[in-house]
Design a protein around this motif. Structure first.
Motif, mmCIF file in Angstrom:
data_model
loop_
_atom_site.group_PDB
_atom_site.id
_atom_site.type_symbol
_atom_site.label_atom_id
_atom_site.label_comp_id
_atom_site.label_asym_id
_atom_site.label_seq_id
_atom_site.Cartn_x
_atom_site.Cartn_y
_atom_site.Cartn_z
ATOM 1 N N UNK A 292 0.836 -1.193 0.000
ATOM 2 C CA UNK A 292 0.000 0.000 0.000
ATOM 3 C C UNK A 292 0.882 1.259 0.000
ATOM 4 N N UNK A 293 0.616 2.157 -0.938
ATOM 5 C CA UNK A 293 1.311 3.448 -1.061
ATOM 6 C C UNK A 293 2.803 3.295 -1.369
ATOM 7 N N UNK A 294 3.213 2.140 -1.887
ATOM 8 C CA UNK A 294 4.613 1.912 -2.240
ATOM 9 C C UNK A 294 4.857 2.196 -3.724
ATOM 10 N N UNK A 295 6.104 2.577 -4.016
ATOM 11 C CA UNK A 295 6.573 2.694 -5.402
ATOM 12 C C UNK A 295 7.301 1.392 -5.722
ATOM 13 N N UNK A 317 -0.559 -0.014 -4.462
ATOM 14 C CA UNK A 317 0.715 0.608 -4.837
ATOM 15 C C UNK A 317 0.448 1.896 -5.610
ATOM 16 N N UNK A 318 1.278 2.923 -5.378
ATOM 17 C CA UNK A 318 1.058 4.209 -6.060
ATOM 18 C C UNK A 318 1.763 4.287 -7.405
ATOM 19 N N UNK A 319 2.704 3.371 -7.657
ATOM 20 C CA UNK A 319 3.321 3.254 -8.975
ATOM 21 C C UNK A 319 3.933 1.861 -9.080
ATOM 22 N N UNK A 320 3.980 1.343 -10.294
ATOM 23 C CA UNK A 320 4.577 0.021 -10.531
ATOM 24 C C UNK A 320 5.344 0.064 -11.842
ATOM 25 N N UNK A 321 6.599 -0.382 -11.796
ATOM 26 C CA UNK A 321 7.436 -0.508 -12.995
ATOM 27 C C UNK A 321 7.894 -1.958 -13.089
ATOM 28 N N UNK A 382 15.694 2.575 -1.543
ATOM 29 C CA UNK A 382 15.021 3.826 -1.922
ATOM 30 C C UNK A 382 15.139 4.103 -3.418
ATOM 31 N N UNK A 383 15.877 3.269 -4.131
ATOM 32 C CA UNK A 383 16.011 3.478 -5.563
ATOM 33 C C UNK A 383 16.839 2.387 -6.212
#
Length: 494
Positions: A292-295, A317-321, A382-383
Motif C-alpha cells: 500500500x502506497x509503495x513505489x 501501490x502508487x506506482x509500478x514498474x 530507496x532506488x
C-alpha cells in the motif's frame, strides 16, 4: 472436429472480461464464461473445430525452445465435436481420459494448443480450446458428472509422493486409480504447491483446488501437511515404509540479482510476496508484505512478474514498474518465428492492462536490468540504478543482452524479484543422496534417480516449466513407477 463448415460460419468469441477498472477492487477470477450468457454460443465455438486432418493441437512439441500443441495430448477434435452435438457428459469423459485436472489447465495454461490450431493458422483466429475445456469441466461439476469413484481393489503397494504441486497431484491420482495406496507429503499448510501459493486468486480461486483435493481424498489418496521430508520428517522413515517414492518438490531456488545492496530492506522474492498475500486472503489476516502506497519495482517480465504487478495494484501501490531484460518483441510474427511455433510477439497480460488503466502507461521497460540498489541510512531500498541493454551474438550464436553504457535512476521503496528459479533445493539432494544434473535439477534416467526406489517428476526434474507440463510428467512418472511395481502398466500414454 465440430461442424464441417463451422470455421467459415462462426467467428471466434471469447468469455467476457470484467473491466480492469472494476476487477482491481478484488482478488476474484474476472472472466464471465460465454455459456453463462448464451449456451448455444459455446456449441458454435466448438463447431469451429475444422476437419484439419492432422490436428497439431493435441500433440505437444518443443519448437525453438517453446511449447506448441498440448503436452497432455488432449483429444481436442473429439470433444469439440461432442460439445457441438450437445453431448457434454461424453465430451467431459473424453477430456478426462488424458487430463485429470482440466479445472486447473483451463484457468492457468497459456493454451499452446491454440497456438498450433490450424484454424488459427488459416483464418487468424484459433478455436477457443481452453474456454471449451473450462466449459466442459465446470458443467460436469455443476451436473454432478464429476464425483468420487472409490477404488475397489488395491494392489498392496504403497507410494509416497513428496510435494503436492501439479506433478505430485497428477502422479498420485493416476497411481491411486491403478490401485496403489498413495500418500502425499506437503511441507506447507495447504495442498497445491505453486497452484495454491504461487498463482494468485485472479487466475485460480483456491476453492477450485480444494474441490479437486476433496475428490482425491474421497477416492483414497492420503495427504499429510506441514511435513517437510528431509527436514521435519526423517527420510529413512519414508524409505522404510513405502515401496516407491516420487519427488515432486519443484524448482524452488530463486534466481538472485547479484548486484550491490541486493539484501536491503524492502526487497522480496516474488513467490514469497505472492504467498503472503494469498495466505492473508485465506486466513483473513493482514499480509506480511503490504505494498500500500509503495513505489514498486518488479524485476522480471514473465507470468510471475505480471502476477506481482496485478497483486501490487490491488494492494494499493502508487506506482509500478516492470523490468524486462530482453528486447521488446515485435507486434507480429517475424519470418524467423513461423507457425506453428509459439508466437514471440508483444502481449499485454491482465496485470499490464490494469496498470495501463490505473496509471495511464504500460509499466514495462524492455532491454533493462538493475545495476545497483540505492539504500538509505537504515538500509532500506530507496532506488535502483538501471542499465539499458543491447543485443549481441554470443559465441554459440545465441542472442545475449549486454549494457550499452546508458543508465538511469528509478525511485522505489519496494522491489519484487521475479527472475525465475535455478533448480531444486540443496537439502533434497543431500538428504535423499541424489545426483544433480548440470542445471541443478534432480538427475534421472526414465524418471528414476540413482536410488532404485526413488523417482522424480515435474519442475524438480525438468526445471521451471508450465503447469500442463507438470501434469504430463506426473502421469509419465506414474506409469514408470507402476511398471516397476507390477511389471506392466495400464496407465496409457496417448
Amino acid at each position: 472436429m465440430g461442424k464441417l463448415t463451422g470455421f467459415l460460419e462462426y467467428s471466434r468469441k471469447e468469455s467476457v472480461e470484467i473491466s480492469p477498472e472494476e476487477r482491481v477492487n478484488n482478488y476474484n477470477e474476472f472472466h464471465i464464461p460465454l455459456e453463462d450468457i448464451d449456451e448455444e454460443e459455446r456449441q458454435n465455438q466448438a463447431g469451429r473445430c475444422m476437419d484439419c486432418g492432422v490436428p497439431y493441437c493435441n500433440y505437444g512439441m518443443i519448437l525453438n525452445n517453446a511449447t506448441t500443441g498440448c503436452p497432455l495430448n488432449n483429444l481436442i477434435p473429439e470433444w469439440n465435436e461432442l460439445i457441438y452435438t450437445q453431448n457434454m457428459k461424453e465430451a467431459c469423459q473424453r477430456l478426462l481420459v488424458t487430463n485429470r485436472f482440466p479445472e486447473f489447465t483451463s484457468r492457468v495454461c497459456p493454451a499452446p494448443c491454440e497456438v498450433a490450431c490450424i484454424c488459427g493458422y488459416s483464418s487468424g483466429s484459433a478455436v477457443t480450446i481452453r474456454e471449451n475445456e473450462y466449459a466442459l469441466i465446470e458443467n460436469a461439476y455443476k451436473k454432478g458428472y464429476v464425483k468420487p469413484e472409490p477404488i475397489l481393489t488395491r494392489t498392496g503397494k504403497k507410494v509416497a509422493v513428496i510435494g503436492s504441486g501439479p506433478s505430485g497431484l497428477a502422479a498420485a491420482d493416476w497411481l491411486n486409480k491403478r490401485g496403489h495406496s498413495v500418500t502425499i507429503y506437503e511441507k506447507s499448510d495447504r495442498i497445491g504447491g505453486l497452484l495454491m501459493y504461487g498463482i494468485p486468486n485472479m487466475k485460480i480461486e483456491k476453492h477450485i483446488i480444494d474441490r479437486r483435493i476433496n475428490l482425491m481424498k474421497a477416492e483414497g489418496v492420503e495427504f499429510i501437511l506441514n511435513a517437510d521430508v528431509g527436514l521435519t520428517i526423517d527420510v529413512s522413515n519414508i524409505l522404510n515404509n513405502y515401496d516407491r517414492i516420487i519427488l515432486c518438490t519443484g524448482a524452488e531456488n530463486p534466481r538472485r540479482i547479484n548486484v550491490a545492496n541486493n539484501d536491503a530492506h524492502g526487497i522480496y522474492n516474488a513467490i514469497e510476496y505472492l504467498t503472503t498475500v494469498t495466505k492473508s486472503l485465506l486466513e483473513h489476516i493482514p499480509p506480511r508484505i503490504d505494498l500500500m502506497s509503495k513505489k514498486v519495482l518488479i524485476i522480471g517480465g514473465g507470468d510471475t512478474g505480471n502476477d506481482c504487478l496485478a497483486t501490487a495494484i490491488r494492494q494499493g501501490a502508487i506506482s509500478v514498474i516492470q523490468l524486462e531484460m530482453m528486447s521488446k518483441p515485435p507486434i507480429r510474427r517475424l519470418e524467423s518465428n513461423p507457425w506453428p511455433e509459439y508466437p514471440r510477439i508483444l502481449k499485454t497480460d491482465y496485470g499490464q492492462e490494469e496498470a495501463i488503466e490505473e496509471f495511464g502507461d504500460d509499466p514495462r521497460i524492455f532491454s533493462a536490468m538493475v545495476k545497483e540498489f540505492i539504500v538509505n541510512e537504515n538500509y532500506d531500498v530507496i532506488g535502483a540504478i538501471i542499465s539499458n541493454l543491447r543485443e549481441e551474438r554470443g559465441d554459440d550464436g545465441r542472442i545475449i543482452m549486454v549494457p550499452n553504457g546508458e543508465e538511469f535512476l528509478i525511485d522505489t521503496d519496494a522491489v519484487l524479484i521475479a527472475a525465475g528459479f535455478t533448480g531444486t533445493k540443496e537439502y533434497i539432494f543431500e538428504k535423499f543422496g541424489l545426483e544433480a544434473d548440470n542445471r541443478g535439477n534432480i538427475k534421472t534416467e526414465n524418471f528414476r534417480t540413482n536410488h532404485e526406489k526413488i523417482y522424480a517428476a515435474g519442475d524438480a526434474r525438468r526445471g521451471q516449466s508450465l503447469v500442463v507440463w507438470a501434469l504430463r510428467k506426473g502421469k509419465d512418472v506414474a506409469r514408470e513407477v507402476d511398471k516397476s511395481l507390477m511389471g506392466y502398466s495400464f496407465i496409457k500414454l496417448i
